[in-house]
Design a protein around this motif. Structure first.
Motif, mmCIF file in Angstrom:
data_model
loop_
_atom_site.group_PDB
_atom_site.id
_atom_site.type_symbol
_atom_site.label_atom_id
_atom_site.label_comp_id
_atom_site.label_asym_id
_atom_site.label_seq_id
_atom_site.Cartn_x
_atom_site.Cartn_y
_atom_site.Cartn_z
ATOM 1 N N SER A 50 0.814 -1.226 0.000
ATOM 2 C CA SER A 50 0.000 0.000 0.000
ATOM 3 C C SER A 50 0.842 1.270 0.000
ATOM 4 O O SER A 50 0.351 2.346 -0.296
ATOM 5 N N THR B 211 10.922 6.206 3.737
ATOM 6 C CA THR B 211 9.540 5.684 3.830
ATOM 7 C C THR B 211 9.028 5.961 5.241
ATOM 8 O O THR B 211 9.762 6.502 6.078
ATOM 9 N N LEU C 21 8.221 0.922 0.108
ATOM 10 C CA LEU C 21 8.985 0.078 -0.811
ATOM 11 C C LEU C 21 8.078 -0.897 -1.563
ATOM 12 O O LEU C 21 8.283 -1.163 -2.749
ATOM 13 N N TYR D 33 13.406 -6.344 15.579
ATOM 14 C CA TYR D 33 13.536 -6.120 14.133
ATOM 15 C C TYR D 33 14.819 -6.760 13.617
ATOM 16 O O TYR D 33 14.826 -7.444 12.588
ATOM 17 N N ASN E 163 7.329 -8.407 1.574
ATOM 18 C CA ASN E 163 7.844 -7.081 1.931
ATOM 19 C C ASN E 163 7.220 -6.498 3.192
ATOM 20 O O ASN E 163 7.857 -5.679 3.865
HETATM 21 P P1 NAD Z 1 6.221 1.216 5.301
HETATM 22 O O1 NAD Z 1 5.839 1.365 6.730
HETATM 23 O O2 NAD Z 1 6.200 2.408 4.413
HETATM 24 O O3 NAD Z 1 5.350 0.079 4.607
HETATM 25 C C1 NAD Z 1 5.009 -1.108 5.271
HETATM 26 C C2 NAD Z 1 3.918 -1.827 4.520
HETATM 27 O O4 NAD Z 1 3.557 -2.999 5.269
HETATM 28 C C3 NAD Z 1 2.642 -1.018 4.333
HETATM 29 O O5 NAD Z 1 2.089 -1.311 3.069
HETATM 30 C C4 NAD Z 1 1.729 -1.560 5.428
HETATM 31 O O6 NAD Z 1 0.348 -1.443 5.118
HETATM 32 C C5 NAD Z 1 2.154 -3.022 5.449
HETATM 33 N N1 NAD Z 1 1.821 -3.681 6.704
HETATM 34 C C6 NAD Z 1 2.143 -3.270 7.973
HETATM 35 N N2 NAD Z 1 1.610 -4.128 8.865
HETATM 36 C C7 NAD Z 1 0.963 -5.090 8.152
HETATM 37 C C8 NAD Z 1 0.230 -6.239 8.501
HETATM 38 N N3 NAD Z 1 0.035 -6.592 9.788
HETATM 39 N N4 NAD Z 1 -0.313 -7.001 7.505
HETATM 40 C C9 NAD Z 1 -0.143 -6.644 6.217
HETATM 41 N N5 NAD Z 1 0.557 -5.575 5.824
HETATM 42 C C10 NAD Z 1 1.097 -4.803 6.776
HETATM 43 O O7 NAD Z 1 7.678 0.608 5.361
HETATM 44 P P2 NAD Z 1 8.764 0.293 4.234
HETATM 45 O O8 NAD Z 1 9.979 1.059 4.551
HETATM 46 O O9 NAD Z 1 8.193 0.405 2.868
HETATM 47 O O10 NAD Z 1 9.063 -1.220 4.592
HETATM 48 C C11 NAD Z 1 8.871 -2.291 3.702
HETATM 49 C C12 NAD Z 1 9.848 -3.402 4.044
HETATM 50 O O11 NAD Z 1 11.178 -2.953 3.802
HETATM 51 C C13 NAD Z 1 9.809 -3.843 5.503
HETATM 52 O O12 NAD Z 1 9.984 -5.257 5.571
HETATM 53 C C14 NAD Z 1 11.007 -3.140 6.096
HETATM 54 O O13 NAD Z 1 11.496 -3.807 7.220
HETATM 55 C C15 NAD Z 1 11.962 -3.203 4.932
HETATM 56 N N6 NAD Z 1 13.088 -2.253 4.967
HETATM 57 C C16 NAD Z 1 12.861 -0.915 4.934
HETATM 58 C C17 NAD Z 1 13.969 -0.059 4.938
HETATM 59 C C18 NAD Z 1 13.821 1.434 4.880
HETATM 60 O O14 NAD Z 1 14.843 2.134 5.010
HETATM 61 N N7 NAD Z 1 12.636 1.985 4.680
HETATM 62 C C19 NAD Z 1 15.260 -0.574 4.981
HETATM 63 C C20 NAD Z 1 15.439 -1.934 5.027
HETATM 64 C C21 NAD Z 1 14.337 -2.767 5.004
#
Ligand code: NAD
Length: 250
Positions: free
Chosen positions: A17, A190, A20, A155, A90
Motif C-alpha cells: 500500500s 519511507t 517500498l 527487528y 515485503n
Molecule cells: P512502510 O511502513 O512504508 O510500509 C510497510 C507496509 O507494510 C505497508 O504497506 C503496510 O500497510 C504493510 N503492513 C504493515 N503491517 C501489516 C500487517 N500486519 N499485515 C499486512 N501488511 C502490513 O515501510 P517500508 O519502509 O516500505 O518497509 C517495507 C519493508 O522494507 C519492511 O519489511 C522493512 O522492514 C523493509 N526495509 C525498509 C527499509 C527502509 O529504510 N525503509 C530498509 C530496510 C528494510
C-alpha cells in the motif's frame, strides 16, 4: 529485454500500500506482471496507479500477522489470475525501544509479521510453485540482516532470520525450479524511517556514511526486484542482494 519481461506472470506483493512495497509492485507491473497487492491498509492507490499504466492489479486487504488467515488469503489470490509466479515478502514493521524496555508485545508483533508471516507465505505459495515447477520468491531483508542496530532488537532478529529462511528454502527448492532470494535495502525514505528523518543530526551522520551520498528512494528497488523476479536471475539461489548506495561496502 525479454530476460526481464514479466508479461503473463502474477506477482503477490505484501505491504504494497505504500513505501517500498508500492514501488516494487508498480515496477513489477511496468515489467508486465499482474499484481496482487496485499496489505493491512484498504488503500487502493497502488492498484489504481497500476491500472492507470494499463496494467492489471487487485487489492487484498489483510492483517498478515494473523497466521490463521494466510491460507485463505493465498487461495483467494490464486483464484484471481489463476496462479502465483512471484512472491515478494515485503510487509514489515519496526518497534524502537531499548532492549531492556522492549515489551513482549513489541517483540511478538515484529516477529509475527516480519518473520512468521513471511515464512508461512513462502510455505503456502512455495507448495503451489513446486506443483507448477517454477516460481520466484523475493524476501525483503535489511542492513540489520548484517548489523545489530540500536534499540530495535526484535527487528534485527527478524531480519537476520529472513536471510536464514531465504537460504534454507533456496537449498530445498532450487532443484524444483524455484529461486528464493532476498533484497537488503539500505536507508530508504519511507514511513519506516520517518522517525529517523525527523532527527536532523542522525540523518546527516547516516547520509555521510553512505558512499552514494544520499538515502535510497522506493523507486531504487524497482530494477532489483524485477531482476530477481525474472528469467535474468534463474541461476541465483539464496542470495541476499544489498541495494544500499554502498553502505555495506564501507
Ligand atoms: P512502510 O511502513 O512504508 O510500509 C510497510 C507496509 O507494510 C505497508 O504497506 C503496510 O500497510 C504493510 N503492513 C504493515 N503491517 C501489516 C500487517 N500486519 N499485515 C499486512 N501488511 C502490513 O515501510 P517500508 O519502509 O516500505 O518497509 C517495507 C519493508 O522494507 C519492511 O519489511 C522493512 O522492514 C523493509 N526495509 C525498509 C527499509 C527502509 O529504510 N525503509 C530498509 C530496510 C528494510
Amino acid at each position: 529485454m525479454t530476460l526481464f519481461n514479466l508479461a503473463g506472470k502474477t506477482a503477490f506483493v505484501t505491504g504494497a500500500s505504500g513505501g517500498l512495497g508500492q514501488a516494487m509492485a508498480i515496477g513489477l507491473a511496468e515489467a508486465g506482471a499482474n499484481v496482487i497487492a496485499v496489505s493491512s491498509s484498504e488503500s487502493v492507490q497502488t492498484v489504481e496507479s497500476i491500472r492507470a499504466l494499463g496494467g492489471k492489479a487487485e487489492l487484498i486487504a489483510a492483517d498478515l500477522s494473523n497466521e490463521d488467515i494466510l491460507e485463505d488469503v493465498v487461495n483467494r489470490a490464486v483464484g484471481i489470475y489463476g496462479g502465483i509466479d512471484i512472491l515478494v515478502n515485503n510487509a514489515g514493521i519496526i518497534r524502537r525501544t531499548p532492549a531492556v524496555d522492549h515489551s513482549r508485545e513489541d517483540w511478538h508483533d515484529v516477529i509475527d509479521l516480519n518473520l512468521n508471516s513471511a515464512f508461512f507465505l513462502c510455505q503456502l505459495i512455495g507448495r503451489h510453485m513446486i506443483e507448477r515447477g517454477s516460481g520466484k520468491i523475493v524476501n525483503i531483508a535489511s542492513m540489520l540482516t548484517y548489523q545489530g542496530g540500536i534499540n530495535v532488537p526484535g527487528y534485527t532478529a527478524s531480519k537476520h532470520a529472513i536471510a536464514g529462511v531465504t537460504k534454507a528454502l533456496a537449498n530445498e527448492w532450487a532443484g524444483k525450479g524455484i529461486q528464493v532470494n532476498a533484497i537488503a535495502p539500505g536507508y530508504m525514505t519511507t514511513n519506516n524511517t520517518a522517525p529517523i528523518l525527523k532527527d536532523e543530526k542522525r540523518t546527516q551522520s547516516i547520509t555521510e556514511r553512505i558512499p552514494a551520498g544520499r538515502w535510497g528512494s522506493p523507486e531504487d528497488l524497482k530494477g532489483p526486484v524485477v531482476f530477481l523476479s525474472s528469467g535474468a536471475s534463474d541461476y541465483m539461489n539464496g542470495h541476499v542482494l544489498c541495494v544500499d548506495g554502498g553502505w555495506m561496502a564501507r
